[in-house]
Motif scaffolding. Structure first.
Motif, mmCIF file in Angstrom:
data_model
loop_
_atom_site.group_PDB
_atom_site.id
_atom_site.type_symbol
_atom_site.label_atom_id
_atom_site.label_comp_id
_atom_site.label_asym_id
_atom_site.label_seq_id
_atom_site.Cartn_x
_atom_site.Cartn_y
_atom_site.Cartn_z
ATOM 1 N N LEU A 113 50.911 60.149 36.114
ATOM 2 C CA LEU A 113 50.682 58.812 36.672
ATOM 3 C C LEU A 113 49.479 58.151 35.989
ATOM 4 O O LEU A 113 49.468 56.940 35.755
ATOM 5 C CB LEU A 113 50.453 58.919 38.181
ATOM 6 N N ASN A 114 48.466 58.956 35.633
ATOM 7 C CA ASN A 114 47.284 58.396 34.966
ATOM 8 C C ASN A 114 47.614 57.768 33.621
ATOM 9 O O ASN A 114 46.970 56.808 33.203
ATOM 10 C CB ASN A 114 46.209 59.481 34.781
ATOM 11 N N ASP A 115 48.602 58.339 32.908
ATOM 12 C CA ASP A 115 49.023 57.724 31.632
ATOM 13 C C ASP A 115 49.497 56.299 31.877
ATOM 14 O O ASP A 115 49.221 55.399 31.085
ATOM 15 C CB ASP A 115 50.162 58.541 30.989
ATOM 16 N N ALA A 116 50.226 56.114 32.992
ATOM 17 C CA ALA A 116 50.727 54.773 33.324
ATOM 18 C C ALA A 116 49.590 53.860 33.776
ATOM 19 O O ALA A 116 49.463 52.723 33.306
ATOM 20 C CB ALA A 116 51.795 54.874 34.407
ATOM 21 N N LEU A 117 48.744 54.372 34.670
ATOM 22 C CA LEU A 117 47.681 53.533 35.249
ATOM 23 C C LEU A 117 46.620 53.143 34.223
ATOM 24 O O LEU A 117 45.954 52.121 34.362
ATOM 25 C CB LEU A 117 47.025 54.250 36.433
ATOM 26 N N ASN A 118 46.459 53.968 33.183
ATOM 27 C CA ASN A 118 45.464 53.664 32.139
ATOM 28 C C ASN A 118 46.097 53.129 30.863
ATOM 29 O O ASN A 118 45.456 53.062 29.821
ATOM 30 C CB ASN A 118 44.642 54.923 31.818
ATOM 31 N N ASP A 119 47.376 52.756 30.951
ATOM 32 C CA ASP A 119 48.085 52.241 29.778
ATOM 33 C C ASP A 119 47.441 50.938 29.311
ATOM 34 O O ASP A 119 47.099 50.075 30.133
ATOM 35 C CB ASP A 119 49.554 52.006 30.157
ATOM 36 N N ASN A 120 47.260 50.804 27.990
ATOM 37 C CA ASN A 120 46.619 49.595 27.436
ATOM 38 C C ASN A 120 47.359 48.322 27.782
ATOM 39 O O ASN A 120 46.765 47.274 27.978
ATOM 40 C CB ASN A 120 46.535 49.691 25.901
ATOM 41 N N GLU A 121 48.704 48.413 27.826
ATOM 42 C CA GLU A 121 49.495 47.184 27.966
ATOM 43 C C GLU A 121 49.809 46.837 29.420
ATOM 44 O O GLU A 121 49.750 45.673 29.810
ATOM 45 C CB GLU A 121 50.800 47.332 27.175
ATOM 46 N N CYS A 122 50.170 47.836 30.222
ATOM 47 C CA CYS A 122 50.630 47.551 31.589
ATOM 48 C C CYS A 122 49.790 48.206 32.676
ATOM 49 O O CYS A 122 50.106 48.063 33.861
ATOM 50 C CB CYS A 122 52.088 48.010 31.748
ATOM 51 N N GLY A 123 48.737 48.939 32.287
ATOM 52 C CA GLY A 123 47.917 49.655 33.264
ATOM 53 C C GLY A 123 47.470 48.808 34.447
ATOM 54 O O GLY A 123 47.671 49.187 35.609
ATOM 55 N N PRO A 124 46.853 47.626 34.205
ATOM 56 C CA PRO A 124 46.369 46.809 35.329
ATOM 57 C C PRO A 124 47.489 46.423 36.307
ATOM 58 O O PRO A 124 47.291 46.467 37.521
ATOM 59 C CB PRO A 124 45.779 45.568 34.644
ATOM 60 N N GLN A 125 48.677 46.083 35.773
ATOM 61 C CA GLN A 125 49.795 45.725 36.665
ATOM 62 C C GLN A 125 50.280 46.940 37.447
ATOM 63 O O GLN A 125 50.635 46.836 38.617
ATOM 64 C CB GLN A 125 50.968 45.120 35.879
ATOM 65 N N PHE A 126 50.316 48.109 36.791
ATOM 66 C CA PHE A 126 50.719 49.329 37.503
ATOM 67 C C PHE A 126 49.708 49.649 38.614
ATOM 68 O O PHE A 126 50.080 50.065 39.703
ATOM 69 C CB PHE A 126 50.837 50.514 36.545
ATOM 70 N N GLN A 127 48.426 49.433 38.336
ATOM 71 C CA GLN A 127 47.394 49.679 39.360
ATOM 72 C C GLN A 127 47.576 48.726 40.544
ATOM 73 O O GLN A 127 47.436 49.114 41.709
ATOM 74 C CB GLN A 127 45.996 49.510 38.750
ATOM 75 N N GLN A 128 47.894 47.480 40.217
ATOM 76 C CA GLN A 128 48.124 46.466 41.250
ATOM 77 C C GLN A 128 49.322 46.862 42.127
ATOM 78 O O GLN A 128 49.278 46.751 43.352
ATOM 79 C CB GLN A 128 48.398 45.125 40.569
ATOM 80 N N LEU A 129 50.374 47.349 41.469
ATOM 81 C CA LEU A 129 51.580 47.779 42.187
ATOM 82 C C LEU A 129 51.261 48.959 43.112
ATOM 83 O O LEU A 129 51.698 49.002 44.263
ATOM 84 C CB LEU A 129 52.675 48.158 41.180
ATOM 85 N N LEU A 130 50.471 49.903 42.625
ATOM 86 C CA LEU A 130 50.089 51.070 43.423
ATOM 87 C C LEU A 130 49.286 50.631 44.655
ATOM 88 O O LEU A 130 49.490 51.131 45.757
ATOM 89 C CB LEU A 130 49.264 52.045 42.573
ATOM 90 N N LYS A 131 48.395 49.656 44.446
ATOM 91 C CA LYS A 131 47.564 49.144 45.541
ATOM 92 C C LYS A 131 48.435 48.471 46.599
ATOM 93 O O LYS A 131 48.238 48.641 47.784
ATOM 94 C CB LYS A 131 46.569 48.111 44.967
ATOM 95 N N GLN A 132 49.442 47.718 46.134
ATOM 96 C CA GLN A 132 50.268 46.962 47.071
ATOM 97 C C GLN A 132 51.340 47.809 47.748
ATOM 98 O O GLN A 132 51.649 47.603 48.903
ATOM 99 C CB GLN A 132 50.950 45.803 46.338
ATOM 100 N N ALA A 133 51.925 48.739 46.987
ATOM 101 C CA ALA A 133 53.074 49.476 47.526
ATOM 102 C C ALA A 133 52.713 50.887 47.976
ATOM 103 O O ALA A 133 53.510 51.556 48.613
ATOM 104 C CB ALA A 133 54.184 49.525 46.482
ATOM 105 N N GLY A 134 51.523 51.370 47.636
ATOM 106 C CA GLY A 134 51.103 52.695 48.090
ATOM 107 C C GLY A 134 51.736 53.831 47.278
ATOM 108 O O GLY A 134 52.442 53.588 46.309
ATOM 109 N N PRO A 135 51.485 55.093 47.729
ATOM 110 C CA PRO A 135 51.922 56.262 46.966
ATOM 111 C C PRO A 135 53.431 56.324 46.737
ATOM 112 O O PRO A 135 53.891 56.954 45.799
ATOM 113 C CB PRO A 135 51.473 57.444 47.839
ATOM 114 N N GLY A 136 54.209 55.649 47.589
ATOM 115 C CA GLY A 136 55.666 55.611 47.385
ATOM 116 C C GLY A 136 56.044 55.016 46.047
ATOM 117 O O GLY A 136 57.168 55.191 45.564
ATOM 118 N N ALA A 137 55.111 54.284 45.440
ATOM 119 C CA ALA A 137 55.410 53.615 44.164
ATOM 120 C C ALA A 137 55.204 54.534 42.956
ATOM 121 O O ALA A 137 55.504 54.139 41.838
ATOM 122 C CB ALA A 137 54.532 52.374 44.016
ATOM 123 N N ASP A 138 54.694 55.760 43.191
ATOM 124 C CA ASP A 138 54.407 56.661 42.061
ATOM 125 C C ASP A 138 55.581 56.817 41.100
ATOM 126 O O ASP A 138 55.423 56.693 39.885
ATOM 127 C CB ASP A 138 54.011 58.067 42.566
#
Length: 356
Positions: free
Chosen positions: A70-95
């Motif tokens: 999951l960290n590869d996704a959350l720290n991705d140069n291109e989409c990391g910030p959006q993935f982090q936003q999604l995790l914040k909004q949708a919670g662990p179910g979004a993993d």
């Protein structure tokens, strides 16, 4: 260049894996061959002992850096910030959705790279090609089952709607299958807003001015007063297939491991994930404190024997065979096509009615 045959793909995977970390290890006593569970007829590969392995002998060491997390996704140069936003909004179910989104994006970029190479571009021709040539998990992504039938993958996510209805309606697996498919459809809509701009950019397609002006939004954040334009529901070409493939890969291959914070996280582990399932596995694996997965022989293994892992215990009450099928895409111990079992109204899928 892109590897042409399966054998080349696995050679490239081994080369990438062993070169990427001094902790990476593959026993020289192991080789990748068509699996005895279906083999070349179904495109399935497995790992085999090419020399005797003693009980307790190390077969693979898989450092965390070789795993997709999951960290590869959350720290991705291109989409990391959006993935982090999604995790914040949708919670662990979004993993699973986030991990699948990251895989799908990297896979689509890899396909774009292959297309350009085929058209004669060189991997160091320009900044874009240099970037595309450095996709972190490229050799691993090439070995994964992105399409139906690859690596013997017969997952319900790859089925057509009418086949799901015709074969599974009335069965124990039907509601699970529908739920998994609906989650994937929703995931595709969500991920379209995150991934598509990156892929369109790599393909040289121009984003519309409207999209550039407003920036990123999740589908459920659209302004109510807006009237949707005719093409607003169209997702990026190839995205549905990529997300579907990525969801199948995440469902069938991810293992839960304790992360750095002690919480469980799903990880994709090269080599361990290619071992076929058996309820009497001949390997075992554990995670060291530094996150490295060590795979060892659980018993003496003879040269020529296939290595087997246990995905879930077949007697696990939380994972009856019909759930095993909707999660992993096969029924343990069954070599005939699952469609035959369903057509025969096997008790695995259809509860027997009590005699009146």
């Amino acid at each position: 260049s892109s590897p042409s045959t399966s054998t080349d793909r696995y050679d490239d995977l081994i080369e990438w894996f062993t070169a990427s970390s001094e902790k990476s290890y593959i026993s020289p006593k192991v080789e990748i061959l068509p699996s005895t569970r279906g083999g070349l007829a179904t495109g399935g590969y497995g790992a085999f002992a090419c020399n005797d392995l003693a009980k307790g002998e190390t077969i693979f060491c898989i450092p965390k850096g070789n795993c997709v997390t999951l960290n590869d996704a959350l720290n991705d140069n291109e989409c990391g910030p959006q993935f982090q936003q999604l995790l914040k909004q949708a919670g662990p179910g979004a993993d699973t959705v986030i991990l699948s989104g990251y895989l799908a994006k990297e896979y689509l970029l890899l396909k774009e790279y292959d297309r350009r190479i085929q058209e004669g571009e060189k991997s160091d021709e320009n900044a874009e090609m240099r970037r595309l040539s450095k996709i972190k998990f490229a050799p691993y992504l090439r070995t994964l089952p992105w399409e139906r039938g690859v690596n013997a993958q017969e997952h319900v996510l790859f089925w057509a709607d009418e086949d799901v209805d015709a074969l599974l309606k009335g069965s124990l697996a039907y509601s699970d299958a529908i739920e998994t498919r609906e989650s994937t459809t929703l995931a595709t809509k969500i991920l379209d807003g995150i991934i598509s701009p990156i892929i369109r950019n790599a393909r040289g397609e121009k984003e519309t001015e409207k999209e550039e002006e407003e920036g990123f939004r999740f589908p459920w954040q659209s302004k109510e007063e807006e009237k949707p334009s005719a093409d607003e529901n169209e997702v990026l070409e190839g995205l549905e297939e990529a997300v579907r493939g990525a969801m199948v890969i995440s469902l069938t291959r991810a293992y839960a491991v304790s992360g750095d914070d002690g919480k469980e996280e799903d990880r994709l582990k090269p080599f361990l994930d290619m071992l076929q399932h058996s309820d009497t596995p001949n390997i075992s694996h554990e995670c060291a404190e530094n996150g490295t997965i060590e795979v060892i022989a659980a018993s003496d293994i003879k040269s020529g024997d296939e290595l087997f892992n246990q995905y879930r215990g077949e007697a696990d009450p939380n994972m009856p065979y019909h759930k095993f099928f909707t999660r992993f895409g096969f029924v343990p111990g069954v070599t005939e096509p699952v469609a035959n079992l369903i057509a025969e109204r096997s008790t695995i899928f259809f509860p027997q009615r009590a005699a009146v």
